[in-house]
Design a protein around this motif. Structure first.
Motif, PDB file in Angstrom:
ATOM      1  N   ALA A  12      85.954  92.816   8.265  1.00 33.66           N
ATOM      2  CA  ALA A  12      86.144  93.370   9.551  1.00 33.66           C
ATOM      3  C   ALA A  12      87.789  93.627   9.858  1.00 33.66           C
ATOM      4  CB  ALA A  12      85.429  92.609  10.838  1.00 33.66           C
ATOM      5  N   PRO A  13      88.591  92.490   9.686  1.00 31.52           N
ATOM      6  CA  PRO A  13      89.891  92.731   9.638  1.00 31.52           C
ATOM      7  C   PRO A  13      90.695  93.550   9.085  1.00 31.52           C
ATOM      8  CG  PRO A  13      89.433  90.241   9.758  1.00 31.52           C
ATOM      9  CD  PRO A  13      88.137  91.151   9.164  1.00 31.52           C
ATOM     10  N   THR A  14      89.972  93.807   7.718  1.00 32.32           N
ATOM     11  CA  THR A  14      90.658  94.962   7.040  1.00 32.32           C
ATOM     12  C   THR A  14      90.318  96.368   7.620  1.00 32.32           C
ATOM     13  OG1 THR A  14      90.668  93.398   5.077  1.00 32.32           O
ATOM     14  CG2 THR A  14      90.720  95.901   4.390  1.00 32.32           C
ATOM     15  N   LEU A  15      89.010  96.232   7.943  1.00 30.75           N
ATOM     16  CA  LEU A  15      88.502  97.576   8.485  1.00 30.75           C
ATOM     17  C   LEU A  15      89.249  98.063   9.532  1.00 30.75           C
ATOM     18  CD1 LEU A  15      84.745  96.986   8.162  1.00 30.75           C
ATOM     19  CD2 LEU A  15      85.985  98.069   6.366  1.00 30.75           C
ATOM     20  N   ALA A  16      89.649  97.118  10.562  1.00 31.05           N
ATOM     21  CA  ALA A  16      90.293  97.394  11.539  1.00 31.05           C
ATOM     22  C   ALA A  16      91.901  97.452  11.459  1.00 31.05           C
ATOM     23  CB  ALA A  16      89.951  96.169  12.473  1.00 31.05           C
ATOM     24  N   ARG A  17      92.469  97.508  10.314  1.00 32.02           N
ATOM     25  CA  ARG A  17      93.665  97.484   9.775  1.00 32.02           C
ATOM     26  C   ARG A  17      94.528  96.326  10.513  1.00 32.02           C
ATOM     27  NH1 ARG A  17      96.498 101.169   7.681  1.00 32.02           N
ATOM     28  NH2 ARG A  17      95.492 103.232   7.293  1.00 32.02           N
ATOM     29  N   LEU A  18      93.805  94.874  10.654  1.00 35.76           N
ATOM     30  CA  LEU A  18      94.485  93.876  10.927  1.00 35.76           C
ATOM     31  C   LEU A  18      95.007  93.068   9.583  1.00 35.76           C
ATOM     32  CD1 LEU A  18      92.181  92.608  13.906  1.00 35.76           C
ATOM     33  CD2 LEU A  18      94.405  93.765  14.028  1.00 35.76           C
ATOM     34  N   LYS A  19      94.511  93.465   8.625  1.00 35.31           N
ATOM     35  CA  LYS A  19      94.492  92.603   7.255  1.00 35.31           C
ATOM     36  C   LYS A  19      94.772  93.646   6.411  1.00 35.31           C
ATOM     37  CE  LYS A  19      92.639  88.538   5.358  1.00 35.31           C
ATOM     38  NZ  LYS A  19      92.147  88.988   3.956  1.00 35.31           N
ATOM     39  N   GLN A 153     100.847  77.648  13.851  1.00 34.79           N
ATOM     40  CA  GLN A 153     100.469  77.998  15.082  1.00 34.79           C
ATOM     41  C   GLN A 153     100.013  79.400  14.810  1.00 34.79           C
ATOM     42  OE1 GLN A 153     103.370  75.958  14.507  1.00 34.79           O
ATOM     43  NE2 GLN A 153     102.413  73.957  15.582  1.00 34.79           N
ATOM     44  N   LYS A 154     101.187  80.271  13.930  1.00 39.20           N
ATOM     45  CA  LYS A 154     101.000  81.649  13.837  1.00 39.20           C
ATOM     46  C   LYS A 154      99.636  81.783  13.196  1.00 39.20           C
ATOM     47  CE  LYS A 154     103.612  85.326  11.790  1.00 39.20           C
ATOM     48  NZ  LYS A 154     104.605  85.811  10.818  1.00 39.20           N
ATOM     49  N   ALA A 155      99.241  80.885  12.078  1.00 42.11           N
ATOM     50  CA  ALA A 155      98.200  81.208  11.260  1.00 42.11           C
ATOM     51  C   ALA A 155      97.037  81.001  12.276  1.00 42.11           C
ATOM     52  CB  ALA A 155      98.097  80.167  10.197  1.00 42.11           C
ATOM     53  N   ALA A 156      97.074  79.980  13.062  1.00 42.15           N
ATOM     54  CA  ALA A 156      95.800  79.765  14.083  1.00 42.15           C
ATOM     55  C   ALA A 156      95.728  80.914  14.913  1.00 42.15           C
ATOM     56  CB  ALA A 156      96.240  78.442  14.856  1.00 42.15           C
ATOM     57  N   ARG A 157      96.831  81.526  15.475  1.00 39.77           N
ATOM     58  CA  ARG A 157      96.657  82.904  16.184  1.00 39.77           C
ATOM     59  C   ARG A 157      96.076  83.912  15.506  1.00 39.77           C
ATOM     60  NH1 ARG A 157     101.702  81.001  18.000  1.00 39.77           N
ATOM     61  NH2 ARG A 157     102.632  82.583  16.756  1.00 39.77           N
ATOM     62  N   LEU A 158      96.374  84.076  14.184  1.00 36.18           N
ATOM     63  CA  LEU A 158      96.032  85.114  13.289  1.00 36.18           C
ATOM     64  C   LEU A 158      94.465  84.830  12.821  1.00 36.18           C
ATOM     65  CD1 LEU A 158      96.861  87.610  12.037  1.00 36.18           C
ATOM     66  CD2 LEU A 158      97.631  86.340  10.016  1.00 36.18           C
ATOM     67  N   PHE A 159      94.293  83.770  12.806  1.00 31.64           N
ATOM     68  CA  PHE A 159      92.653  83.242  12.475  1.00 31.64           C
ATOM     69  C   PHE A 159      91.842  83.686  13.764  1.00 31.64           C
ATOM     70  CE2 PHE A 159      93.842  79.619   9.247  1.00 31.64           C
ATOM     71  CZ  PHE A 159      94.363  80.460   8.475  1.00 31.64           C
ATOM     72  N   ASN A 160      92.232  83.166  14.816  1.00 33.56           N
ATOM     73  CA  ASN A 160      91.475  83.662  16.034  1.00 33.56           C
ATOM     74  C   ASN A 160      91.304  84.969  16.111  1.00 33.56           C
ATOM     75  OD1 ASN A 160      90.205  83.067  18.478  1.00 33.56           O
ATOM     76  ND2 ASN A 160      92.018  83.476  19.595  1.00 33.56           N
ATOM     77  N   THR A 161      92.366  85.623  15.711  1.00 37.93           N
ATOM     78  CA  THR A 161      92.187  87.330  15.949  1.00 37.93           C
ATOM     79  C   THR A 161      91.251  87.802  14.989  1.00 37.93           C
ATOM     80  OG1 THR A 161      94.627  87.552  16.668  1.00 37.93           O
ATOM     81  CG2 THR A 161      93.620  89.501  15.693  1.00 37.93           C
ATOM     82  N   PHE A 162      90.997  87.460  13.660  1.00 42.49           N
ATOM     83  CA  PHE A 162      90.226  87.745  12.688  1.00 42.49           C
ATOM     84  C   PHE A 162      88.793  87.327  13.311  1.00 42.49           C
ATOM     85  CE2 PHE A 162      93.397  87.301   9.092  1.00 42.49           C
ATOM     86  CZ  PHE A 162      94.063  88.314   9.515  1.00 42.49           C
ATOM     87  N   THR A 163      88.681  86.009  13.758  1.00 38.22           N
ATOM     88  CA  THR A 163      87.529  85.592  14.171  1.00 38.22           C
ATOM     89  C   THR A 163      86.678  86.591  15.497  1.00 38.22           C
ATOM     90  OG1 THR A 163      87.582  83.361  13.600  1.00 38.22           O
ATOM     91  CG2 THR A 163      86.046  83.883  15.150  1.00 38.22           C
ATOM     92  N   ARG A 164      87.591  86.960  16.273  1.00 41.28           N
ATOM     93  CA  ARG A 164      87.225  87.896  17.479  1.00 41.28           C
ATOM     94  C   ARG A 164      86.911  89.201  16.671  1.00 41.28           C
ATOM     95  NH1 ARG A 164      91.566  88.358  21.295  1.00 41.28           N
ATOM     96  NH2 ARG A 164      92.960  87.590  19.589  1.00 41.28           N
TER      97      ARG A 164
END
Length: 185
Positions: A12-19, A153-164
């Motif tokens: 999903a994060p790749t589909l959404a252009r987040l990754k 901290q930056k990674a945790a925010r990104l992981f949270n974004t990917f999970t959402r």
């Protein structure tokens, strides 16, 4: 096998252009030729949206499918620190992305395991890939989408974004929204 559902769940994060890219592992594919045909169909259907599919490794036990955004991957690979890291594995600045992916395929074949630089093709920070190699997978500051050795901290925010993102995509897909409608061009 419902590949659309697997893409929603794992990419999903790749589909959404987040990754920039995601990797899917399929175990014991009995119809490898049919799977290759399916991948070609997905490329014909979704390349116009900037989403590409490529088998990086296949053996009787597993097939690794790379789902990626070529423009984003190429831009990341050309960052100075990333390219400097990749040079030690034979990658050069004058290589096309296709050449880089061909070399990555060879590295999968040669190593008979996961070549460490593959994390860069998934968008992992170079300091985390280096840290994983240096610490042999131990002593990470955070474990999530990958092992973090740089900025937790930056990674945790990104992981949270990917999970959402995964949750949102899964919810949309479960109510009948089709994969092609969820892919951000």
């Amino acid at each position: 096998m419902d590949i659309d559902a697997l893409l929603i769940t794992h990419c999903a994060p790749t589909l959404a252009r987040l990754k920039i890219g995601s990797l899917l592992c399929f175990h014991n594919l009995e119809e490898a030729e049919d799977f290759q045909d399916t991948i070609e169909k997905y490329n014909r259907k979704y390349n116009s949206k900037g989403l590409y599919f490529r088998i990086l490794f296949a053996c009787p036990k597993r097939t690794l499918l790379y789902v990626y955004r070529p423009g984003s991957v190429r831009a990341y690979m050309m960052q100075r620190s990333v390219l400097c890291f990749l040079k030690q594995y034979g990658y050069t600045a004058d290589m096309s992305l296709d050449d880089m992916l061909t070399l990555l395929e060879k590295r999968f074949d040669e190593a008979c395991c996961f070549p460490h630089e593959a994390g860069l093709f998934l968008g992992y920070p170079v300091e985390d890939v280096y840290g994983f190699i240096h610490h042999k997978g131990s002593h990470a500051k955070l474990c999530g989408e990958w092992k973090v050795y740089g900025n937790p901290q930056k990674a945790a925010r990104l992981f949270n974004t990917f999970t959402r993102c995964r949750k949102y995509y899964s919810n949309r897909y479960s109510v009948g929204i089709k994969l092609e409608e969820l892919i951000i061009a």
